[in-house]
Design a protein around this motif. Structure first.
Motif, PDB file in Angstrom:
ATOM      1  N   HIS A 187       9.875 -45.964  -7.311  1.00 15.49           N
ATOM      2  CA  HIS A 187       9.960 -44.794  -6.431  1.00 15.49           C
ATOM      3  C   HIS A 187      11.099 -44.911  -5.426  1.00 15.49           C
ATOM      4  O   HIS A 187      11.728 -43.904  -5.067  1.00 15.49           O
ATOM      5  CB  HIS A 187       8.630 -44.621  -5.695  1.00 15.49           C
ATOM      6  N   PHE A 188      11.374 -46.135  -4.969  1.00 16.34           N
ATOM      7  CA  PHE A 188      12.398 -46.353  -3.952  1.00 16.34           C
ATOM      8  C   PHE A 188      13.594 -47.087  -4.560  1.00 16.34           C
ATOM      9  O   PHE A 188      13.427 -48.002  -5.368  1.00 16.34           O
ATOM     10  CB  PHE A 188      11.848 -47.177  -2.782  1.00 16.34           C
ATOM     11  N   ARG A 189      14.761 -46.705  -4.109  1.00 18.74           N
ATOM     12  CA  ARG A 189      15.979 -47.344  -4.613  1.00 18.74           C
ATOM     13  C   ARG A 189      16.022 -48.816  -4.236  1.00 18.74           C
ATOM     14  O   ARG A 189      16.482 -49.653  -5.019  1.00 18.74           O
ATOM     15  CB  ARG A 189      17.204 -46.615  -4.063  1.00 18.74           C
ATOM     16  N   ASP A 190      15.584 -49.147  -3.026  1.00 17.35           N
ATOM     17  CA  ASP A 190      15.585 -50.535  -2.564  1.00 17.35           C
ATOM     18  C   ASP A 190      14.282 -50.796  -1.819  1.00 17.35           C
ATOM     19  O   ASP A 190      14.175 -50.536  -0.628  1.00 17.35           O
ATOM     20  CB  ASP A 190      16.786 -50.805  -1.656  1.00 17.35           C
ATOM     21  N   SER A 191      13.287 -51.297  -2.533  1.00 16.41           N
ATOM     22  CA  SER A 191      11.969 -51.500  -1.923  1.00 16.41           C
ATOM     23  C   SER A 191      11.975 -52.631  -0.898  1.00 16.41           C
ATOM     24  O   SER A 191      11.051 -52.723  -0.079  1.00 16.41           O
ATOM     25  CB  SER A 191      10.926 -51.780  -3.006  1.00 16.41           C
ATOM     26  N   TRP A 218      -0.036 -52.689  -9.777  1.00 16.82           N
ATOM     27  CA  TRP A 218       0.271 -51.288 -10.103  1.00 16.82           C
ATOM     28  C   TRP A 218       1.040 -50.628  -8.966  1.00 16.82           C
ATOM     29  O   TRP A 218       2.069 -49.986  -9.186  1.00 16.82           O
ATOM     30  CB  TRP A 218      -1.047 -50.569 -10.368  1.00 16.82           C
ATOM     31  N   ALA A 219       0.561 -50.797  -7.737  1.00 19.73           N
ATOM     32  CA  ALA A 219       1.241 -50.197  -6.581  1.00 19.73           C
ATOM     33  C   ALA A 219       2.647 -50.766  -6.429  1.00 19.73           C
ATOM     34  O   ALA A 219       3.607 -50.027  -6.158  1.00 19.73           O
ATOM     35  CB  ALA A 219       0.427 -50.441  -5.310  1.00 19.73           C
ATOM     36  N   ALA A 220       2.806 -52.066  -6.607  1.00 17.82           N
ATOM     37  CA  ALA A 220       4.130 -52.680  -6.463  1.00 17.82           C
ATOM     38  C   ALA A 220       5.104 -52.145  -7.512  1.00 17.82           C
ATOM     39  O   ALA A 220       6.265 -51.855  -7.204  1.00 17.82           O
ATOM     40  CB  ALA A 220       4.010 -54.199  -6.574  1.00 17.82           C
ATOM     41  N   PHE A 245       5.162 -46.415   9.035  1.00 19.75           N
ATOM     42  CA  PHE A 245       5.305 -47.115   7.755  1.00 19.75           C
ATOM     43  C   PHE A 245       6.025 -46.261   6.722  1.00 19.75           C
ATOM     44  O   PHE A 245       6.023 -45.036   6.784  1.00 19.75           O
ATOM     45  CB  PHE A 245       3.925 -47.514   7.231  1.00 19.75           C
ATOM     46  N   ASP A 246       6.598 -46.961   5.739  1.00 22.50           N
ATOM     47  CA  ASP A 246       7.251 -46.287   4.615  1.00 22.50           C
ATOM     48  C   ASP A 246       6.275 -46.000   3.483  1.00 22.50           C
ATOM     49  O   ASP A 246       6.533 -45.139   2.643  1.00 22.50           O
ATOM     50  CB  ASP A 246       8.397 -47.147   4.090  1.00 22.50           C
ATOM     51  N   TYR A 247       5.173 -46.729   3.431  1.00 23.80           N
ATOM     52  CA  TYR A 247       4.118 -46.480   2.456  1.00 23.80           C
ATOM     53  C   TYR A 247       2.829 -47.107   2.978  1.00 23.80           C
ATOM     54  O   TYR A 247       2.849 -47.916   3.923  1.00 23.80           O
ATOM     55  CB  TYR A 247       4.472 -47.061   1.083  1.00 23.80           C
ATOM     56  N   ALA A 248       1.712 -46.719   2.377  1.00 19.60           N
ATOM     57  CA  ALA A 248       0.419 -47.291   2.766  1.00 19.60           C
ATOM     58  C   ALA A 248      -0.421 -47.509   1.517  1.00 19.60           C
ATOM     59  O   ALA A 248      -0.365 -46.735   0.558  1.00 19.60           O
ATOM     60  CB  ALA A 248      -0.305 -46.374   3.738  1.00 19.60           C
ATOM     61  N   THR A 302       7.826 -56.727  -4.306  1.00 17.67           N
ATOM     62  CA  THR A 302       8.779 -55.681  -3.906  1.00 17.67           C
ATOM     63  C   THR A 302       9.815 -56.160  -2.905  1.00 17.67           C
ATOM     64  O   THR A 302      10.831 -55.486  -2.703  1.00 17.67           O
ATOM     65  CB  THR A 302       8.039 -54.488  -3.269  1.00 17.67           C
ATOM     66  N   GLY A 303       9.564 -57.285  -2.246  1.00 12.70           N
ATOM     67  CA  GLY A 303      10.448 -57.750  -1.175  1.00 12.70           C
ATOM     68  C   GLY A 303      10.231 -57.041   0.141  1.00 12.70           C
ATOM     69  O   GLY A 303      10.950 -57.291   1.112  1.00 12.70           O
ATOM     70  N   SER A 304       9.235 -56.159   0.210  1.00 19.18           N
ATOM     71  CA  SER A 304       9.019 -55.377   1.431  1.00 19.18           C
ATOM     72  C   SER A 304       8.188 -56.153   2.445  1.00 19.18           C
ATOM     73  O   SER A 304       7.530 -57.148   2.130  1.00 19.18           O
ATOM     74  CB  SER A 304       8.336 -54.054   1.107  1.00 19.18           C
ATOM     75  N   ARG A 305       8.228 -55.662   3.681  1.00 17.19           N
ATOM     76  CA  ARG A 305       7.392 -56.207   4.746  1.00 17.19           C
ATOM     77  C   ARG A 305       6.052 -55.474   4.726  1.00 17.19           C
ATOM     78  O   ARG A 305       5.995 -54.271   4.466  1.00 17.19           O
ATOM     79  CB  ARG A 305       8.081 -56.031   6.088  1.00 17.19           C
TER      80      ARG A 305
END
Length: 337
Positions: free
Chosen positions: A133-137, A125-127, A202-205, A160-163
C-alpha cells in the motif's frame, strides 16, 4: 539564542527557562542545543516535551523517536514517547477486570516463533498489505491497539521497517513486551480503555481480536480511527460462524461477536468507508456448537472470507484504492467478496 559548552549546561538552561518562558519561545534554544550535541537523548526529549506543550504532537513524536534511537532503554525517553500518544498512559484499571498476563486473554510467549500460528498469520497479512500500500513502509509509524505481549508490534516492525507503538491494558503484558519485543523502533505503553488517543498521529493502525473485549466497541473503534491518517486493520470473531450466544461461555472475555456488516457499518460511520482487503480464518474444531480443540496450525492460514469463516480480517481506508492486488469496495452491508 544561547550557545553551550556542555550538554548538561544546555539542559539545565532549558529546564530553568521552562519555568517562566513559553514553550514556543524555547524551541529555538532547544534546537540550538541539539545542533551542538546531536547525540544527547535528554535534549531531544526536552524538545519533544516543548513540542507537546505547544500542541505539536507529530513534531513531539518525531523528537521522541530520535531520542529513543539514542537511548533505547531510557524510561524517561520511552514515557515521553507514550505521552505523545495519550496522556492517560499508566492509569490503573478501575473495573475489576483481570489484566494479569496469565488470565488466558493473551498470548504469553517471549519469542515470536512460539506464538500460535493464527495470531502470527494476522500480523503477517497486515505487514504484507502495508508494504504493497505504501511506497516506503519504513517511513511509517503505526499503532497496535490492545497489543497483548507485543509480539505482533515487533512482527510488523520487522517485516515493514516501520515504527510501532503498542498499547495494552495489562501492565504485566506491557512489561513482557518491553523486555522481549521492544527496541528503538517498537515501544509499548499500558492504558486501560476508555482512553483518548492523539488525533492523526499514526500512519496506520492495527487492532486484532480487540473490539470484542470491550462493551462499547464503537467507542474503541472511534479512538483508533481518530488516531490514524492511513489504513486500519481489524480482526474479529464472526457472529455467523461463532454466535456469541452459543459460545460465550468458552469466550469468557468477549462482550459480543460481529458480522462483517456490523464492522463495515461502524467503520463507515467513523470515516473509513472503503474495504481494501479482506480475509477469513479457521482456528477451532467445533462439534455440536462447542469448541472441542484447536485445528492443526497448518490449517490456520488465511483464506477467502465467507460466512463460515470463524474470524474476519478487514483492511479499511478513508479513500478508495488498491492493496495487495484488491480493489477497494465501499464498506456497506452486502457481499463479503
Amino acid at each position: 539564542m544561547n550557545t553551550y559548552s556542555f550538554p548538561d549546561e544546555a539542559l539545565a538552561h532549558l529546564l530553568q527557562c521552562a519555568q517562566e518562558v513559553p514553550a514556543v519561545d524555547l524551541l529555538p534554544d532547544a534546537q540550538a542545543a541539539i545542533n551542538g550535541f546531536p547525540h544527547d537523548a535528554r535534549l531531544r526529549t526536552m524538545q519533544a516535551i516543548l513540542h507537546r506543550a505547544c500542541g505539536q504532537a507529530e513534531a513531539a513524536l518525531d523528537a521522541s523517536w530520535k531520542a529513543l534511537v539514542l537511548s533505547p532503554k531510557d524510561e524517561i525517553v520511552r514515557q515521553e514517547l507514550l505521552f505523545c500518544v495519550s496522556e492517560q498512559m499508566g492509569l490503573a484499571p478501575t473495573d475489576g477486570h483481570d489484566f494479569s498476563l496469565e488470565s488466558g486473554e493473551r498470548q504469553t510467549a517471549p519469542h515470536i516463533h512460539n506464538i500460535r500460528a493464527d495470531h502470527r498469520a494476522r500480523y503477517a497479512w497486515a505487514a504484507r498489505l502495508l508494504r504493497s500500500h505504501f511506497r516506503d513502509s519504513s517511513r511509517l509509524t503505526g499503532l497496535d491497539a490492545f497489543c497483548g505481549n507485543g509480539y505482533g508490534s515487533r512482527m510488523i516492525s520487522n517485516l515493514t521497517g516501520s515504527r510501532v507503538i503498542g498499547i495494552d491494558g495489562s501492565t504485566e503484558a506491557v512489561e513482557l513486551a518491553e523486555r522481549h519485543y521492544g527496541n528503538h523502533l517498537v515501544a509499548f505503553g499500558q492504558a486501560v480503555f476508555p482512553f483518548e488517543l492523539t488525533p492523526g498521529l499514526f500512519d496506520y493502525a492495527v487492532s486484532f481480536e480487540s473490539v470484542e473485549h470491550v462493551p462499547d466497541s464503537e467507542a474503541l473503534l472511534a479512538q483508533i480511527c481518530r488516531s490514524t491518517k492511513g489504513p486500519v486493520f481489524l480482526s474479529v470473531p464472526n457472529e455467523r460462524a461463532l454466535p456469541h450466544a452459543d459460545f460465550s461461555a468458552q469466550f469468557g472475555f468477549h462482550c459480543r461477536h460481529f458480522t462483517s456488516e456490523d464492522i463495515c457499518q461502524f467503520m463507515s460511520r467513523l470515516g473509513f468507508p472503503y474495504v481494501l482487503a479482506r480475509a477469513g480464518q479457521q482456528v477451532y474444531q467445533v462439534q455440536h456448537q462447542r469448541l472441542t480443540g484447536l485445528l492443526p496450525e497448518s490449517q490456520m492460514h488465511l483464506r477467502p472470507l465467507t460466512d463460515n469463516s470463524q474470524f474476519i480480517m478487514l483492511m479499511f481506508s478513508r479513500e478508495g484504492g488498491q492493496a495487495g492486488g484488491q480493489t477497494a469496495n465501499p464498506a456497506l452491508p452486502g457481499a463479503l467478496g
